[in-house]
Design an enzyme around this catalytic site. Structure first.
Site, mmCIF file in Angstrom:
data_model
loop_
_atom_site.group_PDB
_atom_site.id
_atom_site.type_symbol
_atom_site.label_atom_id
_atom_site.label_comp_id
_atom_site.label_asym_id
_atom_site.label_seq_id
_atom_site.Cartn_x
_atom_site.Cartn_y
_atom_site.Cartn_z
ATOM 1 N N PRO A 2 26.332 -17.522 2.984
ATOM 2 C CA PRO A 2 27.195 -18.456 2.267
ATOM 3 C C PRO A 2 28.259 -17.756 1.428
ATOM 4 O O PRO A 2 27.944 -17.040 0.482
ATOM 5 C CB PRO A 2 26.226 -19.228 1.368
ATOM 6 C CG PRO A 2 24.852 -18.853 1.824
ATOM 7 C CD PRO A 2 24.966 -17.541 2.502
ATOM 8 N N GLU A 3 29.497 -17.949 1.819
ATOM 9 C CA GLU A 3 30.628 -17.526 0.997
ATOM 10 C C GLU A 3 31.362 -18.792 0.571
ATOM 11 O O GLU A 3 30.838 -19.880 0.732
ATOM 12 C CB GLU A 3 31.553 -16.596 1.794
ATOM 13 C CG GLU A 3 30.839 -15.357 2.315
ATOM 14 C CD GLU A 3 31.763 -14.430 3.098
ATOM 15 O OE1 GLU A 3 32.975 -14.464 2.883
ATOM 16 O OE2 GLU A 3 31.260 -13.682 3.952
#
Length: 296
Positions: A2-3
DNA sequence: CTCGATCCCTGGACGC
DNA sequence: TGCGTCCAGGGATCGA
């Protein structure tokens, strides 16, 4: 992993699904990724999740005030960092609990908000008042909200490598390894280039590439490598559009040169050695991580 | 200020 | 089928 686009996707899904819900009770499993588990148990039950926001790679669950009048004006929030493998999703109570479910919040509507994280690289913290504002102040600007001038300001005097700067959450918040590599490929900048050595027009190009890529990735609900799913349990699609990340040995989509992988700032960095030329004066100790020793 | 190294952690890939 | 090893990586921390 997750960015910014993945966390934005989750935040939007949670805003839609659980905003306005009261947290009835809390059940904790392993807690070594939680700043202070006792505070969570003391403060969360009875609070309402007013809204869900993204802050860099953090989810920010804004909570209604504490019952005590003197504290009720304080901003309070649950910070959630998904690390590499974290997920935060509402589930029915009857749904089987996934392995590595470490936090379960029973909601007013009967569902459960569950935090699942096999590697526990994530982080969770209840913060309020000055503790919250101090924590948020540690981070740089959001790449989608900052101006071109602010972006340039953040890097043009820095001697660190541009890849390291993009990954540094106090420089800009929310960029991780995938979108750093993708934006550098798009702007034709070598990851080991030093921030201060980039000409203003190249910095401007990187700024535009970064914004465009992040926005497009958000539209496609992020990149599902590993096991990222949005709040509806659906994978994103941006991984189908990667131009550099994870493409070692595959042809550059501009010039057909084989994409290379080197280590910059301690992270795998994928780039096109033809489009993204090695800057002069860069020591090329950047090799592929500990390649093939272990003879014997 | 910037760097690399190390640690945290588990599961998936891979070699045999 | 199973076991051992390597590797992924965000972030904190420490020493150079």
């Amino acid at each position: 992993m997750p960015e910014l686009p993945e966390v934005e996707t989750v935040a939007r899904g949670l805003q839609r699904e659980i905003a306005g819900q009261r947290i009835v009770s809390l059940t904790l499993g392993k807690t070594d990724f939680i700043d202070n588990p006792e505070i969570l148990e003391a403060e969360l039950p009875g609070r309402t999740v007013e809204r869900v926001e993204r802050y860099g790679k953090f989810l920010l669950l804004r909570l209604s005030g504490a019952p005590e009048p003197e504290k009720s004006r304080e901003e309070a929030a649950l910070l959630v960092h998904l690390g590499m493998t974290g997920s935060l999703m509402p589930k029915g109570v009857q749904d089987e609990r996934a392995k590595h479910t470490h936090v379960v919040m029973l909601l007013g509507d009967g569902r459960e908000l569950r935090y699942v994280d096999p590697r526990r690289f994530g982080r969770m913290a209840y913060l309020a008042g000055k503790r919250l504002s101090d924590e948020l102040q540690r981070f740089g600007l959001d790449p989608l909200q900052m101006s071109a001038g602010e972006f340039r300001q953040a890097i043009h005097l820095r001697k660190a490598r541009i890849k390291a700067l993009l990954l540094d959450q106090s420089v800009v918040r929310g960029v991780g390894n995938i979108y750093a590599d993708e934006s550098l490929w798009s702007a034709k900048i070598h990851p080991a280039e030093l921030g201060a050595r980039l000409k203003p027009e190249r910095v401007a190009k990187l700024y535009k590439a970064l914004q465009k890529i992040l926005q497009r990735a958000i539209l496609l609900k992020g990149s599902s490598i590993a096991d990222f799913l949005d709040a509806d349990g659906m994978p994103g699609e941006y991984q189908l559009h990667h131009r550099a990340y994870g493409r070692e040995g595959k042809p550059c989509m501009r010039c057909k040169t084989s994409i290379r992988r080197i280590i910059v700032a301690g992270r795998s960095s994928y780039f096109c050695p033809n489009c993204q030329r090695t800057p002069r004066g860069i020591r090329r100790r950047a090799r592929v991580k500990r390649g093939r020793r272990r003879i014997r």
